[in-house]
Motif scaffolding. Structure first.
Motif, PDB file in Angstrom:
ATOM      1  N   ASN A  72       0.822  -1.211   0.000  1.00 46.07           N
ATOM      2  CA  ASN A  72       0.000   0.000   0.000  1.00 46.07           C
ATOM      3  C   ASN A  72       0.858   1.263   0.000  1.00 46.07           C
ATOM      4  O   ASN A  72       0.529   2.239  -0.681  1.00 46.07           O
ATOM      5  N   ILE A  73       1.932   1.246   0.764  1.00 45.03           N
ATOM      6  CA  ILE A  73       2.850   2.390   0.799  1.00 45.03           C
ATOM      7  C   ILE A  73       3.431   2.605  -0.592  1.00 45.03           C
ATOM      8  O   ILE A  73       3.473   3.737  -1.095  1.00 45.03           O
ATOM      9  N   ALA A  74       3.855   1.515  -1.223  1.00 41.68           N
ATOM     10  CA  ALA A  74       4.416   1.607  -2.576  1.00 41.68           C
ATOM     11  C   ALA A  74       3.397   2.178  -3.554  1.00 41.68           C
ATOM     12  O   ALA A  74       3.728   3.040  -4.379  1.00 41.68           O
ATOM     13  N   GLN A  75       2.161   1.722  -3.451  1.00 43.05           N
ATOM     14  CA  GLN A  75       1.105   2.212  -4.348  1.00 43.05           C
ATOM     15  C   GLN A  75       0.903   3.726  -4.173  1.00 43.05           C
ATOM     16  O   GLN A  75       0.757   4.461  -5.152  1.00 43.05           O
ATOM     17  N   ALA A  76       0.894   4.162  -2.940  1.00 42.44           N
ATOM     18  CA  ALA A  76       0.700   5.596  -2.676  1.00 42.44           C
ATOM     19  C   ALA A  76       1.848   6.402  -3.277  1.00 42.44           C
ATOM     20  O   ALA A  76       1.624   7.436  -3.918  1.00 42.44           O
ATOM     21  N   TYR A  77       3.079   5.930  -3.076  1.00 39.82           N
ATOM     22  CA  TYR A  77       4.224   6.642  -3.657  1.00 39.82           C
ATOM     23  C   TYR A  77       4.190   6.608  -5.184  1.00 39.82           C
ATOM     24  O   TYR A  77       4.508   7.596  -5.836  1.00 39.82           O
ATOM     25  N   ARG A  78       3.789   5.486  -5.762  1.00 35.56           N
ATOM     26  CA  ARG A  78       3.708   5.389  -7.228  1.00 35.56           C
ATOM     27  C   ARG A  78       2.692   6.392  -7.755  1.00 35.56           C
ATOM     28  O   ARG A  78       2.952   7.133  -8.698  1.00 35.56           O
ATOM     29  N   ASN A  79       1.538   6.454  -7.109  1.00 38.88           N
ATOM     30  CA  ASN A  79       0.504   7.400  -7.538  1.00 38.88           C
ATOM     31  C   ASN A  79       0.936   8.852  -7.345  1.00 38.88           C
ATOM     32  O   ASN A  79       0.506   9.733  -8.084  1.00 38.88           O
ATOM     33  N   GLN A  80       1.772   9.079  -6.361  1.00 41.82           N
ATOM     34  CA  GLN A  80       2.286  10.424  -6.096  1.00 41.82           C
ATOM     35  C   GLN A  80       3.343  10.816  -7.126  1.00 41.82           C
ATOM     36  O   GLN A  80       3.646  11.985  -7.295  1.00 41.82           O
ATOM     37  N   GLY A  81       3.905   9.821  -7.810  1.00 41.21           N
ATOM     38  CA  GLY A  81       4.943  10.091  -8.797  1.00 41.21           C
ATOM     39  C   GLY A  81       6.349   9.955  -8.256  1.00 41.21           C
ATOM     40  O   GLY A  81       7.306  10.330  -8.918  1.00 41.21           O
ATOM     41  N   ASP A  82       6.477   9.405  -7.050  1.00 40.42           N
ATOM     42  CA  ASP A  82       7.795   9.211  -6.439  1.00 40.42           C
ATOM     43  C   ASP A  82       8.270   7.792  -6.755  1.00 40.42           C
ATOM     44  O   ASP A  82       8.089   6.858  -5.959  1.00 40.42           O
ATOM     45  N   LYS A  85      10.820   5.992  -4.206  1.00 42.01           N
ATOM     46  CA  LYS A  85      10.200   5.501  -2.970  1.00 42.01           C
ATOM     47  C   LYS A  85       9.286   4.313  -3.267  1.00 42.01           C
ATOM     48  O   LYS A  85       9.241   3.348  -2.503  1.00 42.01           O
ATOM     49  N   ALA A  86       8.555   4.379  -4.371  1.00 39.48           N
ATOM     50  CA  ALA A  86       7.681   3.267  -4.746  1.00 39.48           C
ATOM     51  C   ALA A  86       8.502   1.997  -4.952  1.00 39.48           C
ATOM     52  O   ALA A  86       8.146   0.930  -4.441  1.00 39.48           O
ATOM     53  N   VAL A  87       9.610   2.113  -5.671  1.00 42.61           N
ATOM     54  CA  VAL A  87      10.487   0.958  -5.905  1.00 42.61           C
ATOM     55  C   VAL A  87      10.981   0.406  -4.574  1.00 42.61           C
ATOM     56  O   VAL A  87      10.984  -0.810  -4.346  1.00 42.61           O
ATOM     57  N   GLU A 105       1.594  -8.196  -9.333  1.00 40.91           N
ATOM     58  CA  GLU A 105       1.331  -6.768  -9.558  1.00 40.91           C
ATOM     59  C   GLU A 105       2.520  -5.922  -9.105  1.00 40.91           C
ATOM     60  O   GLU A 105       2.927  -4.980  -9.793  1.00 40.91           O
ATOM     61  N   ALA A 106       3.087  -6.264  -7.964  1.00 42.82           N
ATOM     62  CA  ALA A 106       4.250  -5.524  -7.462  1.00 42.82           C
ATOM     63  C   ALA A 106       5.418  -5.652  -8.434  1.00 42.82           C
ATOM     64  O   ALA A 106       6.111  -4.666  -8.713  1.00 42.82           O
ATOM     65  N   GLN A 107       5.631  -6.844  -8.959  1.00 44.03           N
ATOM     66  CA  GLN A 107       6.726  -7.054  -9.913  1.00 44.03           C
ATOM     67  C   GLN A 107       6.509  -6.244 -11.196  1.00 44.03           C
ATOM     68  O   GLN A 107       7.470  -5.690 -11.738  1.00 44.03           O
ATOM     69  N   GLN A 108       5.273  -6.176 -11.664  1.00 43.32           N
ATOM     70  CA  GLN A 108       4.979  -5.388 -12.869  1.00 43.32           C
ATOM     71  C   GLN A 108       5.253  -3.904 -12.632  1.00 43.32           C
ATOM     72  O   GLN A 108       5.890  -3.246 -13.456  1.00 43.32           O
ATOM     73  N   HIS A 109       4.778  -3.389 -11.514  1.00 38.02           N
ATOM     74  CA  HIS A 109       5.022  -1.976 -11.197  1.00 38.02           C
ATOM     75  C   HIS A 109       6.513  -1.718 -11.030  1.00 38.02           C
ATOM     76  O   HIS A 109       7.032  -0.703 -11.486  1.00 38.02           O
ATOM     77  N   LEU A 110       7.187  -2.645 -10.378  1.00 34.70           N
ATOM     78  CA  LEU A 110       8.620  -2.507 -10.132  1.00 34.70           C
ATOM     79  C   LEU A 110       9.372  -2.431 -11.458  1.00 34.70           C
ATOM     80  O   LEU A 110      10.214  -1.544 -11.646  1.00 34.70           O
ATOM     81  N   ALA A 111       9.053  -3.323 -12.384  1.00 34.67           N
ATOM     82  CA  ALA A 111       9.729  -3.322 -13.683  1.00 34.67           C
ATOM     83  C   ALA A 111       9.495  -2.015 -14.428  1.00 34.67           C
ATOM     84  O   ALA A 111      10.420  -1.440 -15.012  1.00 34.67           O
ATOM     85  N   ALA A 112       8.273  -1.511 -14.389  1.00 39.68           N
ATOM     86  CA  ALA A 112       7.966  -0.259 -15.072  1.00 39.68           C
ATOM     87  C   ALA A 112       8.651   0.932 -14.417  1.00 39.68           C
ATOM     88  O   ALA A 112       9.154   1.831 -15.107  1.00 39.68           O
ATOM     89  N   LEU A 113       8.683   0.951 -13.100  1.00 39.31           N
ATOM     90  CA  LEU A 113       9.257   2.086 -12.374  1.00 39.31           C
ATOM     91  C   LEU A 113      10.774   2.122 -12.444  1.00 39.31           C
ATOM     92  O   LEU A 113      11.364   3.207 -12.455  1.00 39.31           O
ATOM     93  N   GLU A 114      11.405   0.967 -12.457  1.00 41.12           N
ATOM     94  CA  GLU A 114      12.867   0.942 -12.462  1.00 41.12           C
ATOM     95  C   GLU A 114      13.441   1.618 -13.706  1.00 41.12           C
ATOM     96  O   GLU A 114      14.546   2.137 -13.666  1.00 41.12           O
TER      97      GLU A 114
END
Length: 140
Positions: A72-82, A85-87, A105-114
């Protein structure tokens, strides 16, 4: 120095004997407090207040370290554009709960954010750039 009259000591001791146990009994269970923090964080999340949501989830996690809160913390940071921190928090989630419900889902977001996080330049690349700058400056 003013001292308390002896006649006041006994009633004060009796009052403390009653008040202190009540104060301890009134202490909030960390899990209950974590649930309250989680609910407040959810309200912030639903309202799009990402920074407040992340902070609330972090407070809840400090009280009751459930791995899903890291997600949830990661999701909030991702939505914030950070992205950084999301990673960080997606990685923490994956370590804390490698077989969790939201691992894919976490792995997909992680790959996109990295891909969005700038990689630190190597020392060699920095030196090569510095040498190029020196040579270009000398030839001008």
């Amino acid at each position: 120095m003013n001292r308390m009259p002896r006649s006041m000591v006994a009633p004060l001791v009796m009052l403390l004997a009653v008040v202190l146990p009540c104060a301890r009994a009134g202490a909030v269970d960390p899990k209950i407090e974590a649930k309250q923090q989680f609910q407040e964080a959810e309200a912030h999340y639903d309202a799009g207040r990402w920074a407040e949501a992340a902070a609330g989830y972090q407070r809840a996690y400090a009280l009751a370290p459930y791995p899903s809160l890291l997600f949830n913390i990661a999701q909030a940071y991702r939505n914030q554009g950070d992205a950084a921190k999301a990673v960080e928090y997606y990685r923490k989630y994956l370590v804390a709960d490698p077989k969790g419900k939201r691992v894919a889902e976490a792995q997909q977001h992680l790959a996109a954010l990295e891909t969005k996080i700038p990689k630190p330049a190597s020392v060699e690349a920095y030196r090569a750039a510095a040498c190029l700058d020196e040579h270009q400056g000398a030839s001008r």
